[in-house]
Design a protein around this motif. Structure first.
Motif, mmCIF file in Angstrom:
data_model
loop_
_atom_site.group_PDB
_atom_site.id
_atom_site.type_symbol
_atom_site.label_atom_id
_atom_site.label_comp_id
_atom_site.label_asym_id
_atom_site.label_seq_id
_atom_site.Cartn_x
_atom_site.Cartn_y
_atom_site.Cartn_z
ATOM 1 N N ASP A 76 0.800 -1.392 0.015
ATOM 2 C CA ASP A 76 -0.094 0.065 0.123
ATOM 3 C C ASP A 76 0.724 1.340 -0.034
ATOM 4 O OD1 ASP A 76 0.977 0.051 2.508
ATOM 5 O OD2 ASP A 76 -0.864 -0.349 3.599
ATOM 6 N N SER A 77 1.926 1.182 -0.005
ATOM 7 C CA SER A 77 2.962 2.183 0.031
ATOM 8 C C SER A 77 4.533 1.903 -0.351
ATOM 9 C CB SER A 77 3.236 3.157 1.373
ATOM 10 O OG SER A 77 3.703 2.639 2.391
ATOM 11 N N ILE A 78 5.071 2.954 -0.942
ATOM 12 C CA ILE A 78 6.664 3.006 -1.365
ATOM 13 C C ILE A 78 7.193 4.087 -0.605
ATOM 14 C CG2 ILE A 78 8.262 3.191 -3.208
ATOM 15 C CD1 ILE A 78 6.134 1.556 -4.948
ATOM 16 N N SER A 79 8.291 3.941 -0.006
ATOM 17 C CA SER A 79 8.937 5.089 0.540
ATOM 18 C C SER A 79 10.451 4.903 0.055
ATOM 19 C CB SER A 79 9.074 4.565 2.181
ATOM 20 O OG SER A 79 7.947 4.744 2.870
ATOM 21 N N LEU A 80 11.078 6.330 -0.261
ATOM 22 C CA LEU A 80 12.433 6.574 -0.614
ATOM 23 C C LEU A 80 12.714 7.125 0.924
ATOM 24 C CD1 LEU A 80 14.960 7.164 -2.015
ATOM 25 C CD2 LEU A 80 13.695 9.424 -2.784
ATOM 26 N N PHE A 97 20.796 5.859 0.440
ATOM 27 C CA PHE A 97 19.084 5.869 0.353
ATOM 28 C C PHE A 97 18.870 4.332 0.283
ATOM 29 C CE2 PHE A 97 20.093 5.317 -4.063
ATOM 30 C CZ PHE A 97 19.042 4.844 -4.674
ATOM 31 N N LYS A 98 17.586 4.170 0.383
ATOM 32 C CA LYS A 98 16.983 2.938 0.163
ATOM 33 C C LYS A 98 15.477 2.930 -0.219
ATOM 34 C CE LYS A 98 15.771 1.439 5.090
ATOM 35 N NZ LYS A 98 16.149 0.584 6.069
ATOM 36 N N LEU A 99 15.084 1.988 -0.741
ATOM 37 C CA LEU A 99 13.491 1.953 -1.183
ATOM 38 C C LEU A 99 12.899 0.832 -0.437
ATOM 39 C CD1 LEU A 99 14.182 2.214 -4.956
ATOM 40 C CD2 LEU A 99 13.134 4.048 -3.286
ATOM 41 N N CYS A 100 11.784 1.077 0.238
ATOM 42 C CA CYS A 100 10.840 0.256 1.165
ATOM 43 C C CYS A 100 9.665 0.055 0.575
ATOM 44 C CB CYS A 100 10.793 0.642 2.558
ATOM 45 S SG CYS A 100 12.475 0.926 3.300
ATOM 46 N N LEU A 101 9.123 -1.152 0.484
ATOM 47 C CA LEU A 101 7.762 -1.502 0.229
ATOM 48 C C LEU A 101 6.768 -1.942 1.650
ATOM 49 C CD1 LEU A 101 5.195 -2.050 -1.558
ATOM 50 C CD2 LEU A 101 6.278 -4.319 -1.946
ATOM 51 N N HIS A 102 5.822 -1.294 1.761
ATOM 52 C CA HIS A 102 5.060 -1.444 2.978
ATOM 53 C C HIS A 102 4.003 -2.493 2.718
ATOM 54 C CE1 HIS A 102 1.965 -0.918 6.035
ATOM 55 N NE2 HIS A 102 2.860 -0.792 6.779
ATOM 56 N N SER A 161 13.959 0.283 10.589
ATOM 57 C CA SER A 161 14.896 0.863 9.683
ATOM 58 C C SER A 161 14.516 1.516 8.617
ATOM 59 C CB SER A 161 15.850 -0.392 9.208
ATOM 60 O OG SER A 161 14.962 -1.107 8.237
ATOM 61 N N CYS A 162 13.121 1.577 8.616
ATOM 62 C CA CYS A 162 12.423 2.569 7.608
ATOM 63 C C CYS A 162 11.890 3.625 8.059
ATOM 64 C CB CYS A 162 11.671 1.518 6.635
ATOM 65 S SG CYS A 162 12.192 0.239 5.664
#
Length: 296
Positions: free
Chosen positions: A83-87, A201-206, A250-251
């Motif tokens: 439901d979300s992507i984070s940079l 940086f990193k990319l995260c998928l929630h 960590s996110c």
């Protein structure tokens, strides 16, 4: 044959939607990395997406990381699994070495802290995938009650194509506006003592929370998870070890007490950047900028 053609048309529309969304987010991530000064300015080149000129990293490892992430994240979003992507903008923490009372070189201590987060939150309806996309039997009758002698399926396919083209045009306009909004953001001010070589940086998928329902088991009420959402791309990436599930902290941001980090973490304060509502595509997207919450 007509039903098969209609199904193929729907599949093609879904693929176009996925590709358009993925390319737009990819462009925005590259521009955000440039505006946050994660890498030297000369490591970027100009590129264009939807007629908008933006900065794109020319470092192969950076490009591959973003592209490979979105190949899994976008299908996860569209299927409703995510439901979300984070940079997440990170800074590697360092400690000063002292030699004879003087400050020497800084030494990395192996931990990072979150400086900023850019969040893309989604709500996807069943217009894209689900019951609404299954071909339905359509029949038209004249005033006498007789079935009209015309190819109803072809008319339905034609109508679906027209709706898909309009939805695509609306999607392109909205994603273009989002990219322009990212371009208008101010660059980040570095804090005292902050060095570019310590930033990453990193990319995260929630993953979306599973819906739950109550079931009665004798005299007890049991909560059970109910979900029919599935993303083969995510399952494959996890099974092959290409993705992993990190600690949630960590996110997020580490809270501090009198300048000392504690074990509690928070999402921070999210400031809206752009809100996109596309009923024709069955999508709502909220793009926001998160900063650490202020605790007093």
């Amino acid at each position: 044959m007509a039903s098969t053609n209609q199904t193929n048309a729907i599949s093609n529309s879904s693929q176009q939607f996925s590709s358009l969304l993925g390319c737009a987010i990819e462009s925005m991530i590259h521009e955000l990395l440039y505006s946050r000064s994660i890498y030297p300015p000369d490591s970027y080149v100009h590129s264009r997406h939807l007629g908008v000129r933006f900065h794109c990293s020319r470092v192969p490892q950076v490009c591959d990381y973003i592209s490979n992430f979105l190949k899994v994240a976008v299908p996860s979003i569209i299927s409703g699994v995510g439901d979300s992507i984070s940079l997440v903008i990170l800074e590697e923490e360092v400690a000063n070495n002292y030699h004879s009372g003087a400050v020497g070189e800084q030494q990395r201590i192996g931990s990072t802290k979150t400086l900023e987060r850019f969040v893309f939150q989604f709500q996807i309806d069943s217009v894209i995938y689900g019951e609404d996309t299954k071909p339905k039997h359509i029949s038209l009758h004249n005033d006498g009650g007789n079935v009209l002698s015309m190819d109803i399926q072809h008319e339905a396919i034609k109508k679906d194509t027209e709706l898909a083209l309009e939805a695509k045009a609306q999607m392109e306009r909205s994603m273009r506006d989002c990219l322009l909004q990212v371009l208008s953001l101010r660059g980040r001010r570095r804090s005292k003592g902050e060095k570019a070589e310590n930033l990453s940086f990193k990319l995260c998928l929630h993953v979306a929370e599973e819906e739950k329902k109550q079931q009665h088991d004798g005299n007890d009420i049991v909560m059970t998870s109910i979900s029919d959402k599935h993303c083969p791309e995510l399952v494959t990436a996890l099974n092959q070890g290409e993705w992993f599930q990190p600690e949630q902290s960590s996110c997020l941001f580490s809270n501090t007490d009198n300048g000392i980090a504690n074990a509690n973490c928070s999402e921070g304060s999210i400031q809206p950047i752009r809100h996109v509502i596309l009923p024709s595509c069955g999508m709502t997207m909220r793009m926001g900028f998160a900063v650490p919450s202020t605790h007093r």
